[in-house]
Each structure stands twice: as C-alpha cells, then as structure tokens.
Write a protein that holds these residues in place. Structure first.
Motif, short mmCIF file in Angstrom:
data_model
loop_
_atom_site.label_atom_id
_atom_site.label_comp_id
_atom_site.label_asym_id
_atom_site.label_seq_id
_atom_site.Cartn_x
_atom_site.Cartn_y
_atom_site.Cartn_z
N ILE A 247 0.85 -1.20 0.00
CA ILE A 247 0.00 0.00 0.00
C ILE A 247 0.89 1.24 0.00
CG2 ILE A 247 -1.55 1.40 1.42
CD1 ILE A 247 -3.04 -0.76 0.05
N ASP A 248 0.66 2.12 -0.98
CA ASP A 248 1.39 3.39 -1.03
C ASP A 248 0.64 4.41 -0.19
OD1 ASP A 248 3.30 2.34 -2.74
OD2 ASP A 248 2.18 2.90 -4.53
N ALA A 249 1.04 4.54 1.05
CA ALA A 249 0.35 5.44 1.98
C ALA A 249 1.38 6.20 2.79
CB ALA A 249 -0.56 4.64 2.91
N VAL A 250 0.99 7.39 3.25
CA VAL A 250 1.82 8.12 4.20
C VAL A 250 1.82 7.35 5.51
CG1 VAL A 250 2.02 10.25 5.53
CG2 VAL A 250 1.31 10.34 3.14
N ARG A 251 2.99 6.97 5.98
CA ARG A 251 3.07 6.18 7.21
C ARG A 251 3.21 7.11 8.42
NH1 ARG A 251 6.19 0.48 6.03
NH2 ARG A 251 4.93 -0.09 4.21
N VAL A 252 2.34 6.89 9.38
CA VAL A 252 2.29 7.73 10.58
C VAL A 252 2.50 6.83 11.79
CG1 VAL A 252 0.95 9.40 11.90
CG2 VAL A 252 0.67 9.26 9.40
N PRO A 253 3.73 6.73 12.28
CA PRO A 253 3.99 5.85 13.44
C PRO A 253 3.46 6.47 14.73
CG PRO A 253 6.01 6.97 12.80
CD PRO A 253 4.97 7.35 11.77
N VAL A 254 2.97 5.60 15.62
CA VAL A 254 2.49 6.03 16.93
C VAL A 254 3.26 5.22 17.97
CG1 VAL A 254 0.50 6.26 18.46
CG2 VAL A 254 0.21 6.54 15.99
N GLY A 255 4.19 5.87 18.63
CA GLY A 255 5.02 5.17 19.60
C GLY A 255 4.70 5.55 21.03
N PRO A 256 5.54 5.14 21.98
CA PRO A 256 5.29 5.42 23.40
C PRO A 256 5.34 6.93 23.69
CG PRO A 256 6.97 3.72 23.12
CD PRO A 256 6.76 4.32 21.77
N LEU A 257 4.55 7.33 24.66
CA LEU A 257 4.66 8.70 25.16
C LEU A 257 5.96 8.88 25.91
CD1 LEU A 257 1.06 9.23 26.63
CD2 LEU A 257 1.92 10.07 24.43
N THR A 258 6.53 10.08 25.83
CA THR A 258 7.69 10.38 26.66
C THR A 258 7.24 10.44 28.13
OG1 THR A 258 7.32 12.75 26.53
CG2 THR A 258 8.69 11.75 24.80
N ASP A 259 8.18 10.34 29.04
CA ASP A 259 7.82 10.43 30.46
C ASP A 259 7.12 11.75 30.76
OD1 ASP A 259 8.81 7.97 30.97
OD2 ASP A 259 10.58 8.63 32.10
N ARG A 260 7.56 12.81 30.10
CA ARG A 260 6.95 14.12 30.35
C ARG A 260 5.48 14.13 29.93
NH1 ARG A 260 9.08 19.90 27.79
NH2 ARG A 260 7.45 21.22 28.69
N ASP A 261 5.20 13.58 28.73
CA ASP A 261 3.82 13.54 28.28
C ASP A 261 3.00 12.54 29.09
OD1 ASP A 261 3.76 15.47 26.19
OD2 ASP A 261 4.91 14.13 24.93
N ALA A 262 3.66 11.46 29.55
CA ALA A 262 2.95 10.49 30.38
C ALA A 262 2.51 11.13 31.69
CB ALA A 262 3.85 9.28 30.65
N VAL A 263 3.39 11.92 32.29
CA VAL A 263 3.03 12.62 33.54
C VAL A 263 1.92 13.62 33.28
CG1 VAL A 263 3.89 14.22 35.30
CG2 VAL A 263 5.30 12.27 34.58
N ARG A 264 1.98 14.28 32.12
CA ARG A 264 0.93 15.23 31.79
C ARG A 264 -0.44 14.54 31.66
NH1 ARG A 264 1.54 17.96 26.35
NH2 ARG A 264 -0.69 18.11 25.92
N LEU A 265 -0.44 13.36 31.05
CA LEU A 265 -1.69 12.61 30.91
C LEU A 265 -2.21 12.18 32.28
CD1 LEU A 265 -3.86 11.21 29.23
CD2 LEU A 265 -2.31 9.27 28.95
N LEU A 266 -1.32 11.69 33.15
CA LEU A 266 -1.74 11.30 34.49
C LEU A 266 -2.29 12.49 35.27
CD1 LEU A 266 1.20 8.90 35.47
CD2 LEU A 266 -1.20 8.25 35.13
N THR A 267 -1.70 13.65 35.05
CA THR A 267 -2.17 14.86 35.73
C THR A 267 -3.57 15.25 35.24
OG1 THR A 267 0.12 15.64 35.92
CG2 THR A 267 -1.63 17.27 36.23
N ASP A 268 -3.79 15.12 33.93
CA ASP A 268 -5.12 15.42 33.39
C ASP A 268 -6.17 14.46 33.96
OD1 ASP A 268 -4.26 17.52 31.84
OD2 ASP A 268 -3.92 16.30 30.04
N ILE A 269 -5.79 13.18 34.07
CA ILE A 269 -6.75 12.17 34.52
C ILE A 269 -7.06 12.33 36.01
CG2 ILE A 269 -7.10 9.68 34.86
CD1 ILE A 269 -5.32 9.27 32.37
N THR A 270 -6.02 12.63 36.80
CA THR A 270 -6.21 12.78 38.25
C THR A 270 -6.19 14.27 38.59
OG1 THR A 270 -3.82 12.49 38.61
CG2 THR A 270 -5.21 10.51 38.71
N ASP A 271 -5.10 14.74 39.15
CA ASP A 271 -4.91 16.18 39.39
C ASP A 271 -3.47 16.39 39.79
OD1 ASP A 271 -4.68 15.83 42.32
OD2 ASP A 271 -6.84 15.38 42.15
#
Length: 669
Positions: A247-271
């Motif tokens: 398939i000739d498609a633009v490939r868009v990889p989705v990898g792990p969140l960085t620790d910084r973004d992971a902490v940001r997500l946890l903060t959004d979910i909790t406080d």
C-alpha cells in the motif's frame, strides 16, 4: 449524449440492473432483462457476473441492434424503463466512535495527517497508514483527527472496524462495505448483491463527496484495497498494529509517550496534587506503563499506592497485559471469574444475559459487574444505541484473561463455561428465529422448556437476531472446534430469518459452510442436511456465486429425497429453478418448476391419505406460493382456501395469518 444502443450504454444498463437485485423488484428486473437479451440475440445467453462478461453480452446485443432498427427501438424503450434514478444525496453525520477528553502529545502525527488531508488533488488516493502497538493510541489518533472541526470533510466521517484484532476475527469485505454504505444513508435495498459490484457501487457513491473514512484494525493490503478510492475529496486513514507492504500510503507511526507527556496525561486524569504526592511510586509506574496511554489510564488509580504490587512473570513484557494483570488482582472473586470466562472466545459484543448464563449468576447483578469491569478498563463498552449494554475485550486484555482462565479455572471448568455460552446463544437464536418467522417450516421450534425470551412482534425478534448475528457466527465456529455438531447445526438453522429478511449473506456464509460440512460428516441424509444445504444455496445465489449455489442446491435435493421429506425435496428443486432464472436459463428453470410441482402434488396426496392435516396444509401453502410466484392468482386462491379450511381448529395462528395475507394478494387490485 450517449447513444443508448452503444456497447458502453448497454453495458451500463446491464450493470445498473444487475446491481439492483437486493429486493424482489430488482430480481424481477434482472430476469426480465435476460428475456429481452434472449429475444434480441436469438438464443439464451448466460447471465454475466464479472465486468468482462457484461461487456461480452453488451457487444452481442449491440451487434444485433445496429442491423435491426425495430430491435434498437425496443431496446431503447426497455433501457429507459430500467434506468435507475441516482441515489439522492443524504445528510451524513459523523459515525466515528467518540474521541477522548484528554488527548496528549501526537502533534507531529496530527500534522502529517493534516498535510495528507489537505494535499492538492493529483489523482493519487489521499491515504495514511497509522500504526502502533496495541494500547499506544493509534486508533484514538485517527478518531481524534476526524473529530476535529475541519472544512475538509463537510460530507461526514465514517468508520469501520475491519476486525483484525485477533486471528480469524477479520470481517469480510461485503459486510464492511455495507456497514459504510449504511453510514452514508444508503438503504439496503439499493445496494448491489455481489461483492465486486458492491465495491464499484461504494466507490461511485463517494466519488463526489468530501469525506473521511477510518478503517480500524487493518492487517494487509489485500484486505483494504477494495475500500480505496482516488476520489479527490476522500481521505482514508488505515489503522494497524504494524505497517504492511503493498500500500502506497503516508506512514504515521504512533510510539510510546515520553515520560513528560505520560506525567501530563496522568495529571489530566487525576490532578496535580495526586501526581505531586506520588513521588515514591511515579518512576516505577512510568516504567511499568511503557509510554502506553491505555496502561497509564488503567494504572492512574495506583498513583496513591505506597508500593506497586509485583507482577507474574511475563506480564511486564507487554504494558497492556501488565495493566490488565494489575487490575485483575483487585477484582472480587465473582468479577474475576466473569472476566476470565467471557474471554474464552472473541465474542464480538456480548451482553449481561449471555454472560449470566455463562457464569450462572443473576443477569442484573452480572450487568453491574460488567459495568465495573468496563470502568476498570478490562472491558470495552459499545457505543450508540446498538452497542449499549454490550462489551468486548481489547486484544491483549483478552489474551491475559484467557490465560488466567486456563490457569485459575482449569480446562474442564473452561469447557463447561464455553458449553453454557454456546447453549445460551443456541437457545436465544432458536427462540428469536421462530418468533421472527413462525410460519416457516425451515425454522424448527425451540426445544420444550427452552423457549427463551418472548418478543413483542416479528420485527423485534428479527432485531434480536441481528444484534447477535456476529456472536452467532462465532458460536458456530466455536461449536465446530469444540466437537459439538448438534449445537452448531441448531445455530445455523436459526439463521434462516436473517438470510430471508435481512440479507447479511457475506457475514453468515462462513457459519453456513460450517453447518453444511458438519451435516455431511455426521448425518448426510437428515432433514438438517437438506435444510442447511438449502440455506447455503440461498446465500450463495444472493452473492451471485452461482456454480457453488448449484452444487449446494443439488446437495439439498439429494438430502431431502434421502430423508423422505417430500416438501423439502420439492422446495430444493424449485430453488434450483429460481437459480436458473437468475442465470437466464429459462427452459431449465421452467422444467425445475414443473418437477417441483409434481413433487408437491405427490406430497399432498401422501399427507392427505395418512391423515396428516398439518403437513397437508403446509403443502397446499407451498403449491399456492408457487402459483403466486407466476402471478396465477386464480389457481392460487382455491389452494389457499383449502389450506385455511384444513387448519381450522388447530391453533395454527401464525400459519393462518400467513395464508390470509396470501389470500389478500389474490384479491388485491
């Protein structure tokens, strides 16, 4: 203006009529077209299936029309009558699943998608392949992109799950195409029957739309190719666990969140205060979650724990399975058992009633347990009215639950639970099928004491079958693999109302093939063998797989004759005649109808002489229906009256209602 007698115009008429066979009027138009072609060419011409066959027939017709002005005028008038109005444009809303509230990072991926969506049209499909491991948020990314306010998709956003979450779970092309067309507000009766025509129809339908298509859980180029289009306003996003070739498609990889973004997500979910207080456990929790948004969401409640519990060996390798293990250990025994036992098969969407039969618990209590499992992210809840109260597993979570069941319950207990689930689906199917089509002798009545739920009317019963159709097909597979042919056959016999009233032939075909294979192996001369081969022939005919359909119809006739089932034998021969009509083999069709009528008349004499009034009435009904199929109401009416009189006082309520409707057809203007 296109000459109506040109090869292209004739081929277009043949294609348009052939694609409109989803209802009785469409089938009649197709058979009428065959008669017109036979008259023009001067002999019977096999009905075309593939586009190249259609072109060959069009050339034959064209060659005769150009030498005969009278035939040309006749064809032009016929083509005008057969011309189908274009499908009117309908308002298309978004059919994407709901996006999430806290969407973190993925800025670069969103830019790549935006760039491809807004690229200047140059004939190349607008196509992106979003890929990442389970739990990394690749599906969420595609859905979130589609949910953004954008001027690029004013005609809507549509979505289909291709079912590639697990081995054997992929959905067939026809089923998915129909699901997408329904989101475009195309009625089922306007959809072509053959899979090839369906793909062509879909591409034609979206050609002038500015539309987003999200195809989730894809796994190969051959699987997605039928959905791809070069329409300038259509943007297709494929979502897969890993990139695949072809398939000739633009490939868009989705990898792990960085620790910084992971902490940001946890903060959004909790406080902020919860995350700040979790200094002791936060580094360990981030390592365990491996940057997986799913694992982080599932583990957010553990932030306040003083220490994180140890895991079983092997679960740390996969963040999703690890998160499932952590939450599984927090379940009470009843919830844990439910979590384990419903994972023994990949049921598309199960509800509390089936889960309660599996575990032996109260349905209301089971519904609460399922809600709790969904809250803990161990189950995924359905969306919309059709999905309300239904659940399925994420692939890696189900793998964890299944392994836990084998480990904690043992093989014997797992087999017993699976048998209870199969019986639940078989009982539900038999009861709903009988209530959806009570006058049909092809639908056996439920076993005594297992009548199941009572539905308000036929439509409600049919809707119940439709809601469970994916589970019923999976149950047939499960019954075969479990060495339980009796349950598999019960399930397949109950699919007849879905075939007759709702179509869905592509979805049901794998189950019908299994059923026919099992009766051939275990009871080849039984009534079940005749019924299942007839059901298989019906769906194959609707899908224009005519050679296979003929084989199945002949097998049905042989099995019915061997079982001494005269009505069934006549029905199978009559069906072979209907197949011949569809193939434009008219003389052979009429020969089949005459043969079937002789069988029915013989059956009528046999049942009358033996005093079997119920089957006498059934046979009279079949004879009347054969007359109505030929629009011979004068011959049908006395047969209907005789059947009604024969059933007098026998409490055959549904059959009498059916006969009275037939009588109304005889007297209608």
């Amino acid at each position: 203006m296109l000459d109506p007698t040109s090869v292209a115009a004739i081929s277009a008429v043949l294609g348009a009529v052939g694609s409109g066979m989803a209802n009785e009027a469409g089938k009649w138009a197709w058979e009428s077209t065959g008669g017109v072609v036979r008259r023009i060419v001067g002999r019977e011409v096999p009905a075309p299936v593939a586009p190249d066959e259609r072109e060959d027939v069009a050339r034959m017709v064209h060659d005769r029309l150009r030498t005969d002005p009278q035939l040309a005028a006749s064809w032009t008038a016929f083509a005008a009558r057969m011309r189908r109005d274009p499908v009117p444009a309908r308002t298309v809303r978004s059919d994407l699943p709901a996006s999430i509230r806290f969407f973190t990072d993925r800025k670069e991926a969103m830019k790549q998608l935006q760039k491809e969506a807004s690229r200047r049209a140059d004939g190349r499909p607008r196509l992106a392949l979003v890929h990442g491991p389970d739990g990394m948020g690749s599906s969420t990314l595609a859905v979130h992109f589609g949910a953004q306010p954008t001027r690029f998709f004013p005609d809507g956003q549509i979505y289909a799950d291709l079912g590639g979450r697990g081995i054997g779970g992929a959905r067939d092309v026809g089923t998915v195409l129909r699901a997408l067309l329904r989101q475009l507000r195309v009625p089922d009766e306007e959809m072509p029957t053959g899979a090839g025509e369906l793909g062509e129809f879909f591409r034609h339908r979206v050609a002038d739309l500015r539309l987003l298509i999200v195809l989730d859980h894809a796994y190969s180029a051959s699987q997605v190719r039928p959905f791809l289009t070069s329409a300038p306003g259509v943007f297709t996003i494929l979502v897969a666990r890993a990139p695949f070739p072809g398939i000739d498609a633009v490939r868009v990889p989705v990898g792990p969140l960085t620790d910084r973004d992971a902490v940001r997500l946890l903060t959004d979910i909790t406080d902020k205060s919860t995350v700040a207080a979790a200094r002791a456990t936060l580094p360990s929790l981030l390592r365990r979650c491996g940057g997986s948004p799913y694992a982080l969401r599932a583990a957010a409640h553990q932030l306040s724990a003083p220490t994180l519990p140890p895991r079983r060996a092997g679960t740390d390798v996969d963040p999703v399975r690890g998160a499932a293990e952590d939450n599984y250990r927090l379940l009470d025994p009843e919830s844990a058992r439910l979590y384990r036992l419903m994972a023994l098969r990949d049921w598309p969407a199960f509800d509390a009633a089936t889960a309660a039969r599996t575990t032996g618990h109260d349905p209301d209590a089971t519904a609460e347990l399922l809600e709790d499992l969904a809250d803990r992210m161990l189950l995924e809840g359905g969306s919309g009215a059709a999905g309300s109260g239904r659940y399925h597993y994420r692939h890696a979570v189900r793998a964890h639950a299944e392994a836990a069941a084998i480990r904690d319950d043992g093989i014997a207990a797992c087999s017993a639970a699976l048998a209870r689930t199969l019986n639940a689906y078989a009982d539900l199917a038999a009861s709903a099928a009988h209530q959806a089509l009570p006058e049909s002798w092809r639908v056996p009545a439920p076993a005594e004491g297992r009548t199941g739920q009572t539905y308000g009317d036929r439509g409600v019963a049919l809707d119940a079958l439709l809601a469970e159709s994916g589970n019923l097909v999976e149950a047939v597979r499960c019954a075969e693999e479990s060495g339980d042919p009796d349950t598999a056959v019960r399930l397949c016999r109950a699919l007849w109302p879905l075939q007759l009233k709702a179509g869905h032939h592509e979805m049901l075909l794998p189950a019908l093939r299994i059923g026919a294979r099992l009766v051939d192996a275990h009871r080849p001369t039984s009534l079940d063998a005749g019924a299942l081969h007839a059901q298989l022939a019906h769906s194959l005919t609707e899908l224009k797989r005519w050679q296979e359909a003929e084989t199945a119809a002949r097998a049905a006739a042989r099995a019915e004759a061997a079982a001494g089932h005269k009505r069934g034998h006549a029905s199978a021969v009559e069906f072979l005649g209907l197949l011949r009509l569809r193939q434009w083999r008219y003389q052979e069709a009429y020969d089949c109808f005459e043969e079937a009528r002789r069988y029915l008349e013989t059956a009528q004499s046999y049942f009358r002489s033996s005093g079997d009034t119920y089957n006498t009435a059934r046979t009279l009904t079949d004879l009347a229906e054969s007359r109505l199929d030929e629009d011979d109401t004068d011959s049908a009416r006395p047969l209907i009256e005789a059947a009604i009189a024969t059933l007098d006082g026998q409490r055959a309520t549904f059959h009498l209602v059916h006969l009275r409707r037939m009588r109304e057809r005889c007297v209608a203007p």
